[in-house]
Design a protein around this motif. Structure first.
Motif, short mmCIF file in Angstrom:
data_model
loop_
_atom_site.label_atom_id
_atom_site.label_comp_id
_atom_site.label_asym_id
_atom_site.label_seq_id
_atom_site.Cartn_x
_atom_site.Cartn_y
_atom_site.Cartn_z
N GLY A 1 6.10 16.17 2.55
CA GLY A 1 7.36 15.60 3.00
C GLY A 1 7.22 14.91 4.35
O GLY A 1 7.79 13.84 4.58
N LEU A 2 6.45 15.53 5.24
CA LEU A 2 6.18 14.92 6.54
C LEU A 2 5.48 13.58 6.38
O LEU A 2 5.83 12.59 7.03
CB LEU A 2 5.30 15.85 7.38
N ALA A 3 4.49 13.53 5.50
CA ALA A 3 3.71 12.31 5.30
C ALA A 3 4.57 11.19 4.74
O ALA A 3 4.44 10.02 5.15
CB ALA A 3 2.52 12.59 4.38
N ILE A 4 5.44 11.51 3.78
CA ILE A 4 6.31 10.49 3.19
C ILE A 4 7.21 9.89 4.26
O ILE A 4 7.34 8.67 4.38
CB ILE A 4 7.14 11.09 2.04
N ALA B 1 0.83 -1.21 0.00
CA ALA B 1 0.00 0.00 0.00
C ALA B 1 0.87 1.26 0.00
O ALA B 1 0.56 2.25 -0.67
CB ALA B 1 -0.93 0.00 1.21
N ILE B 2 1.97 1.23 0.73
CA ILE B 2 2.87 2.38 0.78
C ILE B 2 3.52 2.60 -0.58
O ILE B 2 3.66 3.74 -1.05
CB ILE B 2 3.92 2.19 1.88
N VAL B 3 3.93 1.51 -1.25
CA VAL B 3 4.53 1.63 -2.58
C VAL B 3 3.54 2.25 -3.55
O VAL B 3 3.89 3.13 -4.35
CB VAL B 3 5.00 0.25 -3.09
N LEU B 4 2.27 1.82 -3.49
CA LEU B 4 1.24 2.40 -4.35
C LEU B 4 1.06 3.89 -4.04
O LEU B 4 0.91 4.71 -4.96
CB LEU B 4 -0.08 1.66 -4.16
N SER B 5 1.07 4.22 -2.76
CA SER B 5 0.93 5.62 -2.36
C SER B 5 2.08 6.46 -2.89
O SER B 5 1.88 7.57 -3.39
CB SER B 5 0.86 5.72 -0.83
N LEU B 6 3.29 5.92 -2.78
CA LEU B 6 4.46 6.65 -3.27
C LEU B 6 4.41 6.82 -4.79
O LEU B 6 4.82 7.85 -5.31
CB LEU B 6 5.74 5.92 -2.87
N VAL C 1 7.09 5.95 5.65
CA VAL C 1 8.17 5.04 5.26
C VAL C 1 9.17 4.79 6.40
O VAL C 1 9.55 3.64 6.65
CB VAL C 1 8.93 5.59 4.03
N GLN C 2 9.58 5.83 7.10
CA GLN C 2 10.67 5.69 8.06
C GLN C 2 10.40 4.69 9.20
O GLN C 2 11.28 3.87 9.51
CB GLN C 2 11.03 7.07 8.64
N ALA D 1 -5.39 7.27 -4.55
CA ALA D 1 -5.95 8.08 -3.47
C ALA D 1 -6.53 7.19 -2.38
O ALA D 1 -6.35 7.46 -1.18
CB ALA D 1 -7.02 9.01 -4.02
N GLY D 2 -7.21 6.12 -2.78
CA GLY D 2 -7.72 5.17 -1.80
C GLY D 2 -6.61 4.49 -1.03
O GLY D 2 -6.71 4.27 0.19
N SER D 3 -5.53 4.14 -1.72
CA SER D 3 -4.38 3.50 -1.07
C SER D 3 -3.73 4.44 -0.06
O SER D 3 -3.33 4.01 1.04
CB SER D 3 -3.35 3.07 -2.12
N ILE D 4 -3.62 5.72 -0.43
CA ILE D 4 -3.05 6.69 0.49
C ILE D 4 -3.90 6.81 1.75
O ILE D 4 -3.39 6.83 2.87
CB ILE D 4 -2.92 8.07 -0.19
N MET D 5 -5.23 6.85 1.57
CA MET D 5 -6.12 6.93 2.72
C MET D 5 -6.00 5.69 3.61
O MET D 5 -6.06 5.78 4.83
CB MET D 5 -7.57 7.12 2.26
#
Length: 232
Positions: A131-134, A88-93, A138-139, A185-189
């Motif tokens: 930038g905060l969200a990324i 999901a994170i990869v899709l969001s990125l 991930v971190q 957008a759904g993946s990010i949510m």
């Protein structure tokens, strides 16, 4: 070029704020509330209406698929949260890569003589919570190295959009990518909601409330004051 430089600095400032605020438990909760409100609000109030306008009901269904599919995958893989969350994170990125390309294109438009300075201000301001969200996504799961690589990738996409914006906009317009953007957008949510619950922010402590209020204020500026001229 100055707008491009400042927008890149704004994106990179996110991890600095994250590291500073993450050192204190109360500030961490405020940071979580700020990110949750600004990112989810931008998706719901700024991105989703444009997707629905172009893609109609199918776009809404695609957003829901992007939101629900990772949860279904977690159940299918019998609670293997790590793998599904990383997907999901990869899709969001990937979606944020497309967004950063359009940011670069917007900076070109902001440099034109007849353009409003508010377009550049809108791009620069929203890059900070981005930038905060990324880093926030991930971190904690993959470490600082991968989070830094993700930010560098976003910077590269911004520069790509800036230097090759005219040609890219022909192929990356909303009409041709509406369903892809809706799914992302759904993946990010999904990632934002999962991270929010995982961090136990639902206790609604005072720091989180303050962070959320600050997030609402910035979201209001982006969507109602500045964001209306920042269309991709």
């Amino acid at each position: 070029m100055i707008y491009l430089f400042v927008s890149c600095v704004s994106l990179l400032a996110g991890p600095i704020f994250y590291r500073f605020l993450n050192s204190d438990h109360g500030l961490r909760k405020g940071l979580d509330g700020f990110i949750f409100i600004t990112i989810s609000g931008l998706v719901i109030l700024h991105i989703l209406p444009d997707l629905v306008k172009v893609g109609g009901a199918i776009a809404v269904i695609t957003v829901l698929v992007g939101l629900i599919l990772p949860t279904m995958a977690e159940k299918f893989f019998k609670g293997d949260f790590g793998t599904t969350q990383k997907i999901a994170i990869v899709l969001s990125l990937f979606g944020l890569m497309l967004h950063n390309i359009t940011d670069g294109c917007s900076i070109i438009l902001a440099q034109q003589a007849d353009a409003s300075i508010m377009l550049a201000v809108g791009v620069i301001i929203h890059r900070l919570p981005e930038g905060l969200a990324i880093w926030w996504m991930v971190q904690p799961r993959s470490g600082s190295l991968w989070a830094s690589a993700a930010l560098l990738l976003m910077l590269g996409m911004t520069c790509l959009g800036y230097f090759a914006g005219g040609e890219l906009l022909i192929h990356l317009n909303l009409e041709s990518t509406v369903y892809l953007q809706a799914f992302v957008a759904g993946s990010i949510m999904h990632v934002i909601l999962h991270q929010h619950v995982e961090g136990e922010c639902c206790k609604k402590d005072m720091p989180e409330r303050i962070g959320a209020l600050i997030g609402f204020a910035i979201l209001y500026m982006l969507v109602n004051g500045i964001g209306h001229v920042h269309h991709h």
